[in-house]
Write a protein that holds these residues in place. Structure first.
Motif, PDB file in Angstrom:
ATOM      1  N   ARG A  68     -71.976  -8.042 -44.727  1.00  0.00           N
ATOM      2  CA  ARG A  68     -72.887  -9.049 -45.272  1.00  0.00           C
ATOM      3  C   ARG A  68     -72.289  -9.607 -46.556  1.00  0.00           C
ATOM      4  O   ARG A  68     -71.564  -8.921 -47.266  1.00  0.00           O
ATOM      5  N   SER A  70     -71.743 -10.787 -50.304  1.00  0.00           N
ATOM      6  CA  SER A  70     -72.126 -10.328 -51.639  1.00  0.00           C
ATOM      7  C   SER A  70     -71.409 -11.196 -52.661  1.00  0.00           C
ATOM      8  O   SER A  70     -70.185 -11.336 -52.617  1.00  0.00           O
ATOM      9  N   HIS A  78     -72.148 -18.687 -54.959  1.00  0.00           N
ATOM     10  CA  HIS A  78     -73.263 -19.339 -54.280  1.00  0.00           C
ATOM     11  C   HIS A  78     -72.928 -20.812 -54.069  1.00  0.00           C
ATOM     12  O   HIS A  78     -71.973 -21.323 -54.634  1.00  0.00           O
ATOM     13  N   ARG A 118     -81.371 -17.247 -49.450  1.00  0.00           N
ATOM     14  CA  ARG A 118     -80.202 -16.723 -48.742  1.00  0.00           C
ATOM     15  C   ARG A 118     -80.266 -17.067 -47.262  1.00  0.00           C
ATOM     16  O   ARG A 118     -81.348 -17.144 -46.690  1.00  0.00           O
ATOM     17  N   ASP A 119     -79.080 -17.236 -46.672  1.00  0.00           N
ATOM     18  CA  ASP A 119     -79.007 -17.519 -45.237  1.00  0.00           C
ATOM     19  C   ASP A 119     -79.001 -16.204 -44.451  1.00  0.00           C
ATOM     20  O   ASP A 119     -79.076 -15.124 -45.050  1.00  0.00           O
ATOM     21  N   ASP A 121     -76.713 -14.453 -43.182  1.00  0.00           N
ATOM     22  CA  ASP A 121     -75.617 -13.563 -43.565  1.00  0.00           C
ATOM     23  C   ASP A 121     -75.691 -13.166 -45.032  1.00  0.00           C
ATOM     24  O   ASP A 121     -74.743 -12.619 -45.583  1.00  0.00           O
ATOM     25  N   ASN A 122     -76.809 -13.480 -45.679  1.00  0.00           N
ATOM     26  CA  ASN A 122     -77.048 -13.149 -47.080  1.00  0.00           C
ATOM     27  C   ASN A 122     -76.282 -14.065 -48.041  1.00  0.00           C
ATOM     28  O   ASN A 122     -76.200 -13.786 -49.231  1.00  0.00           O
ATOM     29  N   ALA A 124     -75.657 -16.707 -50.652  1.00  0.00           N
ATOM     30  CA  ALA A 124     -76.552 -17.220 -51.687  1.00  0.00           C
ATOM     31  C   ALA A 124     -76.495 -18.746 -51.731  1.00  0.00           C
ATOM     32  O   ALA A 124     -75.423 -19.334 -51.866  1.00  0.00           O
TER      33      ALA A 124
END
Length: 133
Positions: A68, A70, A78, A118-119, A121-122, A124
């Protein structure tokens, strides 16, 4: 010579079908391009956004990491989508709520205001408005 603006952003996603459905709902449109790259190294779905920018979703034929996202790893932190006013920012926050996309509401700072989310897949994302004069 003035440095050029961004023309496109491409992100790698873990499940192209899921992400295409999610971004299509967010953007309110379908991709303008959905194809394998000529050399077969990746497949992409590409959206046309306001101002002529493109936003691409990539899958690397099973070679992408399943980790995922980060923002604490080196690379992307982001992606922010610019909006013209605080009123427009409020409308986007409401749209996120209507779509069932979690967000923390509008956060204000001296340099502008934003709504972070967040999408699948996390990754940002943010809607951002510069301070109003």
């Amino acid at each position: 010579m003035t440095f050029p603006g961004l023309q496109h952003v491409a992100i790698t996603v873990s499940d192209l079908e899921r992400s295409t459905a999610w971004y299509s709902a967010l953007f309110g449109t379908e991709p303008v391009l959905d194809e394998d790259e000529e050399g077969g190294r990746f497949h992409h779905a590409v959206y046309a956004l306001g101002g002529g920018a493109l936003f691409g979703l990539h899958t690397h034929q099973g070679r992408e990491s399943r980790d995922r996202f980060s923002e604490e790893r080196t690379g992307l932190d982001h992606i922010a989508f610019g909006v013209g006013s605080h009123d427009e920012l409020e409308r986007w926050a409401q749209k996120l709520t209507e779509l069932g996309i979690e967000h923390d509401g509008i956060k204000k700072a001296h340099y502008g205001s934003g709504v972070s989310f967040r999408d699948p897949d996390n990754i940002a994302l943010e809607f951002f408005a510069a301070p109003e004069s």
